[in-house]
Design a protein around this motif. Sequence first.
Motif, PDB file in Angstrom:
ATOM      1  N   ALA A 291       0.765  -1.248   0.025  1.00 45.67           N
ATOM      2  CA  ALA A 291       0.093   0.025   0.217  1.00 45.67           C
ATOM      3  C   ALA A 291       0.857   1.347  -0.196  1.00 45.67           C
ATOM      4  O   ALA A 291       1.943   1.484   0.565  1.00 45.67           O
ATOM      5  CB  ALA A 291      -0.852   0.032   1.279  1.00 45.67           C
ATOM      6  N   PHE A 292       0.270   2.126  -0.690  1.00 42.75           N
ATOM      7  CA  PHE A 292       0.897   3.535  -0.785  1.00 42.75           C
ATOM      8  C   PHE A 292      -0.028   4.588   0.190  1.00 42.75           C
ATOM      9  O   PHE A 292      -0.922   4.275  -0.074  1.00 42.75           O
ATOM     10  CB  PHE A 292       1.236   4.159  -2.275  1.00 42.75           C
ATOM     11  CG  PHE A 292       2.315   3.654  -2.887  1.00 42.75           C
ATOM     12  CD1 PHE A 292       3.638   4.029  -2.646  1.00 42.75           C
ATOM     13  CD2 PHE A 292       2.113   2.638  -3.973  1.00 42.75           C
ATOM     14  CE1 PHE A 292       5.016   3.344  -3.232  1.00 42.75           C
ATOM     15  CE2 PHE A 292       3.297   2.153  -4.507  1.00 42.75           C
ATOM     16  CZ  PHE A 292       4.706   2.650  -4.267  1.00 42.75           C
TER      17      PHE A 292
ATOM     18  N   PRO B  64       5.674   0.758   4.361  1.00 40.73           N
ATOM     19  CA  PRO B  64       6.977   0.294   3.893  1.00 40.73           C
ATOM     20  C   PRO B  64       7.097   0.869   2.352  1.00 40.73           C
ATOM     21  O   PRO B  64       8.251   1.116   1.965  1.00 40.73           O
ATOM     22  CB  PRO B  64       6.958  -1.258   4.056  1.00 40.73           C
ATOM     23  CG  PRO B  64       6.084  -1.311   5.420  1.00 40.73           C
ATOM     24  CD  PRO B  64       5.046  -0.395   5.017  1.00 40.73           C
ATOM     25  N   ALA B  65       6.089   0.384   1.389  1.00 40.60           N
ATOM     26  CA  ALA B  65       6.433   0.616   0.118  1.00 40.60           C
ATOM     27  C   ALA B  65       6.540   2.341  -0.299  1.00 40.60           C
ATOM     28  O   ALA B  65       7.096   2.686  -0.994  1.00 40.60           O
ATOM     29  CB  ALA B  65       5.069   0.221  -0.663  1.00 40.60           C
TER      30      ALA B  65
ATOM     31  N   ALA C 176      10.088   3.138   0.753  1.00 43.66           N
ATOM     32  CA  ALA C 176      11.239   2.460  -0.208  1.00 43.66           C
ATOM     33  C   ALA C 176      10.841   3.534  -1.422  1.00 43.66           C
ATOM     34  O   ALA C 176      12.075   3.783  -1.978  1.00 43.66           O
ATOM     35  CB  ALA C 176      10.695   1.242  -0.674  1.00 43.66           C
ATOM     36  N   ASN C 177      10.096   4.059  -1.993  1.00 48.80           N
ATOM     37  CA  ASN C 177       9.834   4.840  -3.074  1.00 48.80           C
ATOM     38  C   ASN C 177      10.392   6.163  -2.668  1.00 48.80           C
ATOM     39  O   ASN C 177      10.962   7.005  -3.646  1.00 48.80           O
ATOM     40  CB  ASN C 177       8.379   4.703  -3.655  1.00 48.80           C
ATOM     41  CG  ASN C 177       8.193   5.479  -5.012  1.00 48.80           C
ATOM     42  OD1 ASN C 177       8.046   6.809  -4.733  1.00 48.80           O
ATOM     43  ND2 ASN C 177       8.241   4.841  -6.109  1.00 48.80           N
ATOM     44  N   ILE C 178       9.812   6.818  -1.465  1.00 46.58           N
ATOM     45  CA  ILE C 178      10.555   8.144  -1.305  1.00 46.58           C
ATOM     46  C   ILE C 178      11.920   7.849  -1.016  1.00 46.58           C
ATOM     47  O   ILE C 178      12.784   9.020  -1.401  1.00 46.58           O
ATOM     48  CB  ILE C 178       9.692   8.712   0.032  1.00 46.58           C
ATOM     49  CG1 ILE C 178       8.354   8.877  -0.290  1.00 46.58           C
ATOM     50  CG2 ILE C 178      10.601   9.772   0.810  1.00 46.58           C
ATOM     51  CD1 ILE C 178       7.561   9.278   1.060  1.00 46.58           C
TER      52      ILE C 178
ATOM     53  N   GLY D  71       4.218  -6.342   4.364  1.00 50.29           N
ATOM     54  CA  GLY D  71       4.758  -5.131   4.317  1.00 50.29           C
ATOM     55  C   GLY D  71       6.179  -5.242   3.759  1.00 50.29           C
ATOM     56  O   GLY D  71       6.921  -4.349   2.909  1.00 50.29           O
ATOM     57  N   THR D  72       6.752  -6.256   4.273  1.00 43.19           N
ATOM     58  CA  THR D  72       8.384  -6.514   3.953  1.00 43.19           C
ATOM     59  C   THR D  72       8.408  -6.528   2.206  1.00 43.19           C
ATOM     60  O   THR D  72       9.166  -6.208   1.759  1.00 43.19           O
ATOM     61  CB  THR D  72       8.874  -7.475   4.655  1.00 43.19           C
ATOM     62  OG1 THR D  72       8.839  -7.329   6.234  1.00 43.19           O
ATOM     63  CG2 THR D  72      10.217  -7.975   4.311  1.00 43.19           C
ATOM     64  N   LEU D  73       7.601  -7.603   2.150  1.00 41.01           N
ATOM     65  CA  LEU D  73       7.534  -7.792   0.467  1.00 41.01           C
ATOM     66  C   LEU D  73       7.067  -6.695  -0.226  1.00 41.01           C
ATOM     67  O   LEU D  73       7.547  -6.429  -1.346  1.00 41.01           O
ATOM     68  CB  LEU D  73       6.742  -9.080   0.135  1.00 41.01           C
ATOM     69  CG  LEU D  73       7.271 -10.416   0.027  1.00 41.01           C
ATOM     70  CD1 LEU D  73       8.098 -10.568  -1.129  1.00 41.01           C
ATOM     71  CD2 LEU D  73       7.985 -10.898   1.581  1.00 41.01           C
ATOM     72  N   GLY D  74       6.056  -5.866   0.031  1.00 37.38           N
ATOM     73  CA  GLY D  74       5.499  -4.736  -0.213  1.00 37.38           C
ATOM     74  C   GLY D  74       6.783  -3.770  -0.701  1.00 37.38           C
ATOM     75  O   GLY D  74       6.529  -3.248  -1.741  1.00 37.38           O
ATOM     76  N   ALA D  75       7.435  -3.531   0.384  1.00 33.63           N
ATOM     77  CA  ALA D  75       8.684  -2.650   0.179  1.00 33.63           C
ATOM     78  C   ALA D  75       9.745  -3.182  -0.863  1.00 33.63           C
ATOM     79  O   ALA D  75      10.079  -2.352  -1.748  1.00 33.63           O
ATOM     80  CB  ALA D  75       9.352  -2.492   1.512  1.00 33.63           C
ATOM     81  N   ALA D  76       9.785  -4.354  -0.955  1.00 31.55           N
ATOM     82  CA  ALA D  76      10.817  -4.935  -1.964  1.00 31.55           C
ATOM     83  C   ALA D  76      10.232  -4.787  -3.471  1.00 31.55           C
ATOM     84  O   ALA D  76      10.884  -4.654  -4.257  1.00 31.55           O
ATOM     85  CB  ALA D  76      11.064  -6.385  -1.663  1.00 31.55           C
TER      86      ALA D  76
END
Length: 327
Positions: A57-58, A102-103, A106-108, A140-145
Amino acid sequence: MAPGSTRKLRVLLTNDDGPPGPGSPYLIGWYQHLTQNLGWDLKVVIPSTQKSWIGGAFHTAGTINGRYYYPKDTDGQGEISSSRRGLKEGEIGEWVLLDASPASCANIALQNLFPGEIDLVISGPNFGRNASSALTLSSGTLGAAFSSSLSGVRSIALSYGNMTEHIPTTFHKPAFELSSRIIQRLIENWSPHDNRVLYGINIPMVERLLHEDGMRVYWTSVWKSNYRRMFTEVPQVADNSSRTPDVIVPREGGGNPEDALEGKDLAFRFNPDYSELLSKSAPPEGTDSWALNVDAVSVTPYLTNFAELPESEHSFSSLQDREWKFE
């Protein structure tokens, strides 16, 4: 980073467990291992609070606020500051905390804070397993990756499976050492032309980590698991006689729908039924959950277009063959 380069590997470290603490017990030790033992150049951008089970999620509404965090080398606890400053005695780095998923973190980090400065993203180590489709798609761990991979950066999701209630701290160091060996092997063999591939690593936190002959490591596939009940009803004891229900749900078989809500709120609490996901017998051999159940490491490759079926299952010779036809 090109093979044979002497430049330090530039790594973004993120997670879904937030800053060091009881719910995020591995982050500070992992950071120290990568910086002190491997000499990697680390940037840390993490959620300011626990953000598990949020997937990819963002945050799309409102403003995402951030602060600087200065962990100490003892337990990772540190001072939070609204502005940057120099390191004080005992502090080992400057991290960024964002009030975000988390996603989003990572993007920011990749697109706003350190654009073009990161060679590899490591999300984790997560406090708990992320194996099987049910847990992986919620993680959320996979979401960030996945978010990082979609930004065109090599990405790894690292999770430590809690196979018992209490995890001895003696398991931490061998888990860090094994994790870095696996990650270095992946880096050495990563295709330089395809960052769509990312990897999920699950390491069971068990006695086997301390054995002299080490822990087995397997390439695995994702166990196609299912959700069971994820929420339980919360009993309500307050007098809600004056409350107007937002949603009216009719009783099965008819009747007055308002009778079904008389004296009762609709209230539920997140309380997953893990019985099937943690079953020792359910996962097929060669899957990620199977590896954890036999005290072995699971390394699972993913594609950022993971929803796409293999071409072998849908073979098309032309664009016309791909088009749906309705009679």
